[in-house]
Design an enzyme around this catalytic site. Structure first.
Site, short mmCIF file in Angstrom:
data_model
loop_
_atom_site.label_atom_id
_atom_site.label_comp_id
_atom_site.label_asym_id
_atom_site.label_seq_id
_atom_site.Cartn_x
_atom_site.Cartn_y
_atom_site.Cartn_z
N LYS A 9 9.62 53.12 -54.99
CA LYS A 9 10.38 51.86 -54.91
C LYS A 9 9.44 50.71 -54.56
O LYS A 9 9.54 49.61 -55.11
CB LYS A 9 11.49 51.97 -53.86
N SER A 63 15.22 50.08 -51.92
CA SER A 63 15.70 50.86 -50.79
C SER A 63 15.09 50.33 -49.50
O SER A 63 13.95 49.86 -49.47
CB SER A 63 15.26 52.30 -51.02
N TYR A 83 9.27 59.02 -52.67
CA TYR A 83 10.46 58.27 -53.08
C TYR A 83 10.30 56.78 -52.69
O TYR A 83 10.43 55.88 -53.52
CB TYR A 83 11.72 58.85 -52.42
C1 WQD Z 1 21.56 59.41 -41.57
C2 WQD Z 1 21.48 59.87 -40.13
C3 WQD Z 1 19.98 61.74 -39.82
C4 WQD Z 1 22.27 64.69 -42.08
C5 WQD Z 1 18.68 56.96 -46.33
C6 WQD Z 1 19.56 57.11 -47.56
C7 WQD Z 1 19.00 58.10 -48.53
C8 WQD Z 1 17.56 57.79 -48.86
C9 WQD Z 1 16.74 57.30 -47.70
C10 WQD Z 1 17.91 55.78 -50.28
C11 WQD Z 1 20.05 60.21 -39.67
C12 WQD Z 1 21.42 62.13 -39.49
C13 WQD Z 1 21.85 63.52 -41.47
C14 WQD Z 1 22.74 65.76 -41.27
C15 WQD Z 1 22.32 64.41 -39.31
N1 WQD Z 1 17.43 57.03 -50.05
N2 WQD Z 1 21.87 63.39 -40.12
N3 WQD Z 1 22.76 65.56 -39.90
O1 WQD Z 1 17.94 59.56 -43.77
O2 WQD Z 1 18.98 57.31 -43.31
O3 WQD Z 1 18.47 58.17 -45.69
O4 WQD Z 1 17.42 56.48 -46.78
O5 WQD Z 1 17.28 54.81 -50.32
O6 WQD Z 1 19.79 58.15 -49.68
O7 WQD Z 1 20.86 57.53 -47.20
O8 WQD Z 1 20.37 59.03 -44.45
O9 WQD Z 1 22.50 60.23 -44.38
O10 WQD Z 1 20.33 61.55 -44.50
O11 WQD Z 1 20.91 60.35 -42.39
O12 WQD Z 1 22.35 64.31 -38.07
O13 WQD Z 1 23.13 66.84 -41.73
O14 WQD Z 1 22.23 61.10 -40.02
O15 WQD Z 1 19.10 62.36 -38.94
O16 WQD Z 1 19.95 59.84 -38.33
P1 WQD Z 1 18.86 58.50 -44.19
P2 WQD Z 1 21.05 60.35 -44.00
#
Ligand code: WQD
Length: 339
Positions: A152, A123, A148
């Site tokens: 990894k 990741s 998490y």
């Molecule tokens: C993306 C953006 C949030 C939800 C990633 C992988 C996840 C994990 C870790 C994999 C961010 C914003 C989100 C919401 C929002 N494991 N957001 N409102 O945090 O980049 O996590 O890495 O290795 O599986 O996806 O992904 O989709 O949670 O967030 O504004 O309700 O969307 O703050 O900027 P994230 P995400």
């Protein structure tokens, strides 16, 4: 034959279909901890091919060893594991057990059974919060803080040592950025209730008209103030796995590749893409920053492009279209797509 662990999950099921469509023999192991038995029918109905399935846990050594003895497996693509950062903070030992113990079991039993090709789901979270973007594989890593990401990071270290002691064993480590999208058939995609990621949250706001999307942060030092990530279509991500597997067949050692699109999109840009395909507005409100979130990151993907002859094909529009097509197929009463 290729063993896909976690083959009923979001990524594993797409991988299974891709391999079956290439007439590769596969078998799937899954414990349904974050998936369901219906996925097996979906894989069958999309691929129109047969495959073996075994329900069980990768931490169960007897079960995995019996499988290795019975089947002529020559490679393992290891998706099985837990994947939520927030959940890992509540229950670190469960994350270490599933992710670290599970992987150690698999590679030790691979060694015992002389199976030498291993592809591992890592990741982008292993880069932690120490480097400005874009991130490339040469960056120095130090142990991340959330369990998490730490799980990894530790497995990556274990794999690097393991190949030194086992010269025939080859490992491909794939550092995923943000996989999204769905199968073009619309039959298979990420579960909406899975975790608290952006796409499931957007879909929830579409399904429940009284709910709105929380946008976490509007004051980041990014052009529009919202967080920037590198989203990659699940089918491009899986394509990277198959190319990585081919690569390690002819290259010894432990190799690492970023799998991202190489582009960053902000939360507000993603919302706009949804709105343009839906032809309607998404209900959202700004909230404070989410704990642990970084302002922005995206991948440098030159290494995978050069060494694997891989490049992502799907645009952000394709990703969002496939997500909405999947929602449209699974919940036709919502009439999400107008045409
Ligand atoms: C993306 C953006 C949030 C939800 C990633 C992988 C996840 C994990 C870790 C994999 C961010 C914003 C989100 C919401 C929002 N494991 N957001 N409102 O945090 O980049 O996590 O890495 O290795 O599986 O996806 O992904 O989709 O949670 O967030 O504004 O309700 O969307 O703050 O900027 P994230 P995400």
């Amino acid at each position: 034959m290729i063993l896909i662990t976690g083959g009923c999950g979001y990524l594993g099921s797409h991988c299974a279909i891709n391999l079956l469509e290439r007439n590769t023999e596969i078998c799937i192991v899954d414990n349904f901890s974050n998936s369901s038995i219906e996925i097996l029918d979906k894989i069958k109905s999309i691929s129109k091919k047969h495959f073996k399935f075994y329900q069980g846990d990768v931490r169960d050594k007897k079960f995995i060893n019996a499988l290795f003895l019975k089947k002529n497996i020559d490679a393992v693509i290891h998706f099985a594991g837990l994947k939520s950062v927030s959940e890992s903070e509540k229950d670190p030992s469960e994350y270490f057990s599933n992710n670290i113990t599970g992987t150690i079991n698999i590679i030790e039993l691979m060694k015992l059974n002389k199976i030498n090709h291993f592809i591992f789901s890592s990741s982008a979270t292993v880069y932690g919060n120490q480097h400005p973007p874009p991130w490339d594989e040469k960056l120095k890593l130090k142990s991340p803080t959330n369990p998490y990401a730490k799980s990894k990071f530790i497995i990556e270290e274990i794999l690097r040592s393991f190949v030194i002691d086992n010269k025939e064993f080859r490992a491909g480590i794939l550092r995923y950025f943000n996989p999204i999208g769905a199968h073009p058939s619309g039959l298979l995609g990420e579960e909406i209730h899975s975790g608290r990621n952006l796409v499931p949250a957007i879909l929830n706001s579409l399904i429940h008209s009284d709910e709105y999307l929380s946008v976490y942060g509007n004051d980041y030092p990014t052009p529009d103030g919202s967080g920037i990530r590198d989203y990659i279509h699940v089918s491009d991500l899986i394509d990277g796995h198959l190319k990585a597997l081919n690569y390690i067949k002819t290259n010894r050692g432990c190799h690492v590749w970023n799998l991202g699109s190489g582009n960053g999109y902000s939360v507000l840009q993603i919302i706009q893409v949804f709105e343009s395909i839906l032809k309607r507005k998404i209900n959202f409100k700004f909230e404070g920053r989410r704990k642990g979130d970084l302002p922005e990151y995206w991948a440098l993907i030159n290494k995978a492009e050069k060494e694997l002859n891989w490049s992502p094909r799907k645009s952000i529009n394709d990703m969002v279209y496939d997500i909405l097509n999947h929602l449209n197929k699974t919940r036709p009463n919502l009439k999400i797509l107008k045409n």
